[in-house]
Each structure stands twice: as C-alpha cells, then as structure tokens.
Design a protein around this motif. Structure first.
Motif, PDB file in Angstrom:
ATOM      1  N   ILE A 188       0.913  -1.249  -0.136  1.00 40.84           N
ATOM      2  CA  ILE A 188       0.063  -0.112   0.116  1.00 40.84           C
ATOM      3  C   ILE A 188       0.838   1.278   0.086  1.00 40.84           C
ATOM      4  O   ILE A 188       0.475   2.137  -0.804  1.00 40.84           O
ATOM      5  CB  ILE A 188      -0.858  -0.133   1.244  1.00 40.84           C
ATOM      6  N   ALA A 189       1.871   1.351   0.706  1.00 40.89           N
ATOM      7  CA  ALA A 189       2.655   2.404   0.926  1.00 40.89           C
ATOM      8  C   ALA A 189       3.450   2.659  -0.437  1.00 40.89           C
ATOM      9  O   ALA A 189       3.526   3.894  -0.821  1.00 40.89           O
ATOM     10  CB  ALA A 189       3.864   2.254   2.135  1.00 40.89           C
ATOM     11  N   GLU A 190       3.948   1.658  -1.036  1.00 38.39           N
ATOM     12  CA  GLU A 190       4.558   1.762  -2.343  1.00 38.39           C
ATOM     13  C   GLU A 190       3.777   2.171  -3.313  1.00 38.39           C
ATOM     14  O   GLU A 190       4.092   3.088  -4.248  1.00 38.39           O
ATOM     15  CB  GLU A 190       5.162   0.392  -2.626  1.00 38.39           C
ATOM     16  N   LYS A 191       2.483   1.649  -3.487  1.00 38.73           N
ATOM     17  CA  LYS A 191       1.456   2.249  -4.456  1.00 38.73           C
ATOM     18  C   LYS A 191       1.332   3.797  -4.006  1.00 38.73           C
ATOM     19  O   LYS A 191       1.114   4.278  -5.111  1.00 38.73           O
ATOM     20  CB  LYS A 191       0.094   1.355  -4.157  1.00 38.73           C
ATOM     21  N   MET A 195       1.667   6.941  -6.659  1.00 40.73           N
ATOM     22  CA  MET A 195       0.331   8.084  -7.208  1.00 40.73           C
ATOM     23  C   MET A 195       0.933   9.236  -6.631  1.00 40.73           C
ATOM     24  O   MET A 195      -0.052  10.217  -6.787  1.00 40.73           O
ATOM     25  CB  MET A 195      -0.736   7.437  -6.522  1.00 40.73           C
ATOM     26  N   GLY A 196       2.137   9.410  -6.422  1.00 43.25           N
ATOM     27  CA  GLY A 196       2.708  10.952  -5.800  1.00 43.25           C
ATOM     28  C   GLY A 196       2.045  11.186  -4.502  1.00 43.25           C
ATOM     29  O   GLY A 196       2.053  12.494  -4.153  1.00 43.25           O
ATOM     30  N   ILE A 197       1.541  10.210  -3.835  1.00 40.44           N
ATOM     31  CA  ILE A 197       1.104  10.502  -2.360  1.00 40.44           C
ATOM     32  C   ILE A 197       2.409  10.252  -1.263  1.00 40.44           C
ATOM     33  O   ILE A 197       2.760   9.075  -1.483  1.00 40.44           O
ATOM     34  CB  ILE A 197      -0.026   9.845  -2.192  1.00 40.44           C
ATOM     35  N   ASP A 198       2.583  11.111  -0.511  1.00 44.20           N
ATOM     36  CA  ASP A 198       3.439  10.784   0.695  1.00 44.20           C
ATOM     37  C   ASP A 198       2.944  10.099   1.797  1.00 44.20           C
ATOM     38  O   ASP A 198       1.833  10.473   2.533  1.00 44.20           O
ATOM     39  CB  ASP A 198       4.037  12.222   1.258  1.00 44.20           C
ATOM     40  N   PRO A 199       3.241   8.668   1.885  1.00 44.72           N
ATOM     41  CA  PRO A 199       2.452   7.875   2.883  1.00 44.72           C
ATOM     42  C   PRO A 199       2.704   8.240   4.303  1.00 44.72           C
ATOM     43  O   PRO A 199       1.899   8.060   5.030  1.00 44.72           O
ATOM     44  CB  PRO A 199       3.279   6.390   2.791  1.00 44.72           C
ATOM     45  N   SER A 200       3.819   9.141   4.505  1.00 45.72           N
ATOM     46  CA  SER A 200       3.737   9.606   5.989  1.00 45.72           C
ATOM     47  C   SER A 200       3.182  10.660   6.369  1.00 45.72           C
ATOM     48  O   SER A 200       3.095  11.151   7.457  1.00 45.72           O
ATOM     49  CB  SER A 200       5.545   9.891   6.249  1.00 45.72           C
ATOM     50  N   GLU A 201       2.455  11.274   5.185  1.00 46.62           N
ATOM     51  CA  GLU A 201       1.532  12.554   5.496  1.00 46.62           C
ATOM     52  C   GLU A 201       0.232  12.035   5.498  1.00 46.62           C
ATOM     53  O   GLU A 201      -0.860  13.080   5.512  1.00 46.62           O
ATOM     54  CB  GLU A 201       1.727  13.582   4.318  1.00 46.62           C
ATOM     55  N   THR A 202      -0.308  10.990   5.705  1.00 46.95           N
ATOM     56  CA  THR A 202      -1.831  10.515   5.794  1.00 46.95           C
ATOM     57  C   THR A 202      -2.136  10.740   7.346  1.00 46.95           C
ATOM     58  O   THR A 202      -1.239  11.076   8.229  1.00 46.95           O
ATOM     59  CB  THR A 202      -1.945   8.963   5.294  1.00 46.95           C
ATOM     60  N   GLU A 220      11.153  -1.169  10.919  1.00 48.34           N
ATOM     61  CA  GLU A 220      11.774   0.271  10.598  1.00 48.34           C
ATOM     62  C   GLU A 220      11.299   0.833   9.251  1.00 48.34           C
ATOM     63  O   GLU A 220      10.971   2.266   9.159  1.00 48.34           O
ATOM     64  CB  GLU A 220      13.293   0.451  10.823  1.00 48.34           C
ATOM     65  N   THR A 221      11.245   0.088   8.128  1.00 46.74           N
ATOM     66  CA  THR A 221      10.750   0.463   6.824  1.00 46.74           C
ATOM     67  C   THR A 221       9.361   1.099   6.716  1.00 46.74           C
ATOM     68  O   THR A 221       9.126   2.211   6.265  1.00 46.74           O
ATOM     69  CB  THR A 221      10.794  -0.671   5.759  1.00 46.74           C
ATOM     70  N   LEU A 222       8.564   0.188   7.365  1.00 47.53           N
ATOM     71  CA  LEU A 222       7.034   0.671   7.647  1.00 47.53           C
ATOM     72  C   LEU A 222       7.005   1.889   8.239  1.00 47.53           C
ATOM     73  O   LEU A 222       5.864   2.735   7.892  1.00 47.53           O
ATOM     74  CB  LEU A 222       6.363  -0.530   8.090  1.00 47.53           C
ATOM     75  N   GLN A 223       7.464   2.196   9.481  1.00 44.13           N
ATOM     76  CA  GLN A 223       7.439   3.329  10.304  1.00 44.13           C
ATOM     77  C   GLN A 223       7.952   4.510   9.618  1.00 44.13           C
ATOM     78  O   GLN A 223       7.376   5.454   9.630  1.00 44.13           O
ATOM     79  CB  GLN A 223       8.143   3.127  11.673  1.00 44.13           C
ATOM     80  N   ARG A 224       8.973   4.146   8.869  1.00 42.63           N
ATOM     81  CA  ARG A 224       9.545   5.379   8.173  1.00 42.63           C
ATOM     82  C   ARG A 224       8.727   6.078   6.923  1.00 42.63           C
ATOM     83  O   ARG A 224       8.464   6.976   6.804  1.00 42.63           O
ATOM     84  CB  ARG A 224      11.037   5.121   7.688  1.00 42.63           C
ATOM     85  N   GLY A 227       5.230   6.766   8.645  1.00 43.95           N
ATOM     86  CA  GLY A 227       5.151   7.983   9.696  1.00 43.95           C
ATOM     87  C   GLY A 227       4.219   7.184  10.888  1.00 43.95           C
ATOM     88  O   GLY A 227       3.564   8.177  11.387  1.00 43.95           O
ATOM     89  N   ILE A 228       4.423   6.035  11.481  1.00 36.68           N
ATOM     90  CA  ILE A 228       3.488   5.425  12.194  1.00 36.68           C
ATOM     91  C   ILE A 228       4.249   4.679  13.274  1.00 36.68           C
ATOM     92  O   ILE A 228       5.709   4.453  13.144  1.00 36.68           O
ATOM     93  CB  ILE A 228       2.375   4.355  11.530  1.00 36.68           C
ATOM     94  N   LYS A 229       3.792   4.278  14.257  1.00 35.47           N
ATOM     95  CA  LYS A 229       4.101   3.273  15.237  1.00 35.47           C
ATOM     96  C   LYS A 229       3.600   1.955  14.834  1.00 35.47           C
ATOM     97  O   LYS A 229       2.379   1.928  14.765  1.00 35.47           O
ATOM     98  CB  LYS A 229       3.910   3.417  16.529  1.00 35.47           C
ATOM     99  N   ALA A 230       4.682   1.031  14.560  1.00 34.88           N
ATOM    100  CA  ALA A 230       4.264  -0.418  13.942  1.00 34.88           C
ATOM    101  C   ALA A 230       4.431  -1.496  15.151  1.00 34.88           C
ATOM    102  O   ALA A 230       5.633  -1.411  15.750  1.00 34.88           O
ATOM    103  CB  ALA A 230       4.995  -0.654  12.823  1.00 34.88           C
TER     104      ALA A 230
END
Length: 445
Positions: A188-191, A195-202, A220-224, A227-230
């Motif tokens: 989901i993050a890669e998609k 699409m030009g969406i920053d996943p950390s800005e959701t 660490e990759t998912l958190q970065r 922008g979440i706690k995983a």
C-alpha cells in the motif's frame, strides 16, 4: 498509559492463581466432552484431579495440527453444534482444513483480547481502524473487526486487495490505525508513492501487523514510510486468532500474552522438554477459557522465547519475543539452518534494495541451492542506468555485496538475482517469500 483491562497490570501471583483455576476447569471440560482428549488422558493414566499446579500441565498430552485434521470437521468440539455461533478454518490447500469453532462467549472473549491489543498499540475509543486483513475463513479479518468494535473504534472492513481503493478510503475517512500483513501494508505504501502521495503525510498513526514473520528492519521501513508506530500482533486460529499476544507501542520489545486466557510453554522441539526462560524454542499454548474448541498443549511450530519481567508500559503479563520463524519454514541448506526472517533482516540493511524479495530453493546436482531474488530501488536503478553500467560493475558490485552479507551473517552461499524496480510480485495477503522448486526439478529430471 492506557489499558483496556485491569488484568493486564495484575500481580503475577494473582494471574497464576486465576490461570490454575481456569486450567483445572478447562481440563475437566475436555475430559468430559471430547473423546479424543479423554482417550489421550487414559493412555497416559491421568485424570483432571491430577492437575494440582500449573507445572502439572507437563503431564498432559500435546495436540498437533494433524490431530485437528484427523478429527475433521467437528471431532474436537466440546459443545453441541447448536451452541457454536461461528466456524473458522485454514484454507486446506495441502489437505483437509483445520476447523475451529466459537461459542458466543468465545467470540466475546476474543473481541476483548483484540480490543486490548488496539489499546496496547496506541489506539483508543473513537479512532478509525482501517482493517486490511482478509475476511472469511481466515481469522484475521473478523477477529480484528469484532475487537475493534469492542474497543469503540469505527471500523472500515476493507479486507485485502483493491489497493487503489484502500488508499482512497484511508485518505477520505482519516483512519488512525491500520491493520494487515506487513508485506501488504508495504505494498500500500509503495502504491501511494507511485501515485505521488507521501505515505507519511496521511492520518495514520499506528499499525498492527501480523500473520507472517517480519523482521525489525521491516518494522523500521514501515514506520519510516508511513510515519507510524508499528507493533506486532500474534495469534493462530487453533488457539484463538489474532490477540493471543501483542506488542505495546511504548516498548515495542516483545509481545504481551493474554495470560488470563492462555498458558504458554516453550519446549525444545526435538526433546519436547521445557527450555530455560529467555531461550528460543517451540511455543506451546493451552487455552484456559475456550468453550467450543479448547486446546491442550498445542504445538504451534513457532520459534520464540518468553520472559516474565514488568514492561516499561506497566503491563505485568508474560512477554514473548517476536516469532523468529516456524519449524516447517526453517531452511536447511547444506547443513546450515536459517529462517527467511533472518535473511530479510540483513537484506533490508542494504540501501540499494527495496523490501521485496523471494527465496527460491533449487537443486545443483544432488545439493540444495538457494537463489535470492531481490529488487533494486528506483534511485539505484536510475543511477546505474544513467551510467550505462546496468549489467556491469555497478550491479556486479551489488551482487557481491549481497552475497557477502548473506554468507557472513546467515552462513549460506546464495545465487543472487537482481531485478528491476516493481518487477517482483506484490502481496495482497500473506507474502510468498519462499518458492521451493526442488520437487519440480526432480520431476522434470
């Protein structure tokens, strides 16, 4: 600190007293209502009255997955079918599925455990939960769903797949918590990035991920990226489903087991003897409150260790490490044992790669061989392409770097295959990390 239940911070002595009471009740329940267990008890010359302490659990027989298959579909149920309100099961792709049942009380207990997990992860009442676990026979989707509602969280039952729609709903609904397999959430993050969406800005702040082993590097990759706690959640349908154990967002260092509902052991899978606290072994669970399908000393096949120290979050429950791998997932290559999660851990430390990979097991003559298929990052691909050296020294140097890391850290020599960005298959559920081609090659020869 937020806790969904006071039992999470109870004194160990009080928890153990409750465990013994519930263990004795559960043993009587299976002895009186499940012919399979009654026969096993009689073969060992034991009765419910012989269980006088928690240590006496070692007198009881083990239950294995094949026992559920041999008693397919309802042979291990301990209540009449009219008292069962839900049935889950495995896919059964390699034979008959394993079938588990739940009474209404089982469902209520399960929902409370998942509600605890959501609070432990950092969620709270009113937080919108985006549930990307699959709905159906698999326990993940509905398990998280009922627990999320129990926690008072508006729940988006999106299930897996249709990634573009997932992204739209995350943006439009403002979900705070996302749940799913780590490999699919990465997808989901890669998609989003495509699409030009920053996943950390959701709006997302917390992630509850499980159903497959994943490394600290993947966390660490998912958190970065997001922008979440995983946090990691653990469970399996034979024992209950997701919610058997969960990490807390404060420590993210081991999963808190629901001691009031499950008794855990760690054994040496070869000798079946207990191992010392803190030592890796096979996890074994006995259910303490399940009515429809109580399980006695279930050998999970999962490798981890446990400790009993108070956590920084304030919880006093037993903690298990994140699952290192499964016994049947362990690769034995020329006498060396290695889990896919170990390969992932070191692979994700290589900056030129993205967290997508497959391990192909093949034959070279009579010997087992490992092909590691990895994917270049877009940045590295562009750099190599601009210099015209895509198949020359730059990629060759990356192959040597990966081989050296695998040989040094995992003690296995691997054939490295480097692929262009977005070329390896993406997961919409559990990732297929290991592809065993040895049997195919044997048939072909």
């Amino acid at each position: 600190m937020k806790f969904f239940s006071e039992i999470e911070t109870a004194e160990q002595s009080d928890i153990q007293k409750l465990q013994l009471e519930r263990l004795q009740q559960s043993i009587r329940h299976v002895y009186e209502n499940v012919p399979f267990y009654r026969q096993k008890f009689e073969e060992l010359n034991i009765s419910p009255e012989d269980i006088k302490s928690l240590d006496d659990v070692t007198k009881l027989p083990f239950t294995k997955k094949n026992h559920l298959r041999e008693n397919y579909p309802f042979g291990l149920f301990a209540v009449p079918k009219e008292d069962v309100v839900r049935i889950h099961g495995s896919s059964g792709t390699s034979g008959k599925p394993t079938v588990v049942g739940y009474t209404q009380n089982d469902i209520d207990n399960w929902a409370e455990l998942v509600a605890r997990a959501i609070y432990a992860a950092g969620g709270t009442k009113g937080d919108i939960v985006h549930n990307a676990y699959g709905y159906g026979l698999f326990t993940g989707g509905l398990g998280i769903h009922y627990g999320s509602e129990k926690a008072g969280c508006p729940t988006v039952p999106i299930s897996g797949g249709n990634t573009d729609r997932q992204i739209t709903l995350i943006q439009d609904f403002g979900a705070k918590v996302i749940c799913g397999t780590p490999s699919y959430i990465l997808n989901i993050a890669e998609k989003m990035e495509e699409m030009g969406i920053d996943p950390s800005e959701t709006s997302l702040e917390y992630g509850i991920f499980g159903a497959e082993p994943w490394s600290e590097e993947m966390r660490e990759t998912l958190q970065r990226k997001l922008g979440i706690k995983a946090v990691d959640i653990y469970g399996l349908s034979e024992v209950m489903g997701p919610g058997v154990a969960v990490e807390c967002h404060e420590a993210q260092d081991g999963l808190h087991i629901a001691d009031d509902h499950f008794l855990i052991e760690v054994i040496n899978p070869d000798t079946l003897e207990p191992v010392a606290e803190g030592e890796d072994g096979e996890l074994v669970f006995t259910s303490l409150t399940k009515e429809a399908l109580p399980i006695i000393r279930y050998r999970t096949g999962d490798i981890a260790s446990i400790t009993r120290e108070k956590c920084a979050c304030g919880r006093t429950t037993t903690k298990m490490t994140r699952v290192k791998g499964r016994i049947d997932d362990m690769l034995i290559i020329r006498g060396v044992n290695v889990f896919p999660s170990e390969i992932e851990y070191y692979l994700l430390q290589i900056d030129e790669l993205v967290p997508q990979y497959q391990i192909h097991l093949t034959k070279k003559g009579s010997l087992d061989n490992v092909e590691l298929h990895v994917e270049m990052s877009e940045e590295f691909y562009q750099k190599a392409s601009s210099q015209g050296n895509l198949e020359e020294e730059i990629v060759s140097g990356l192959k040597k770097k990966i081989q050296h890391s695998m040989k040094t850290n995992c003690l296995v020599t691997m054939d490295i295959h480097i692929h262009q960005p977005k070329s390896l298959p993406r997961s919409e559920g559990k990732a297929a990390r290991v592809v065993d081609r040895r049997k195919e090659e044997k048939v072909a020869n």
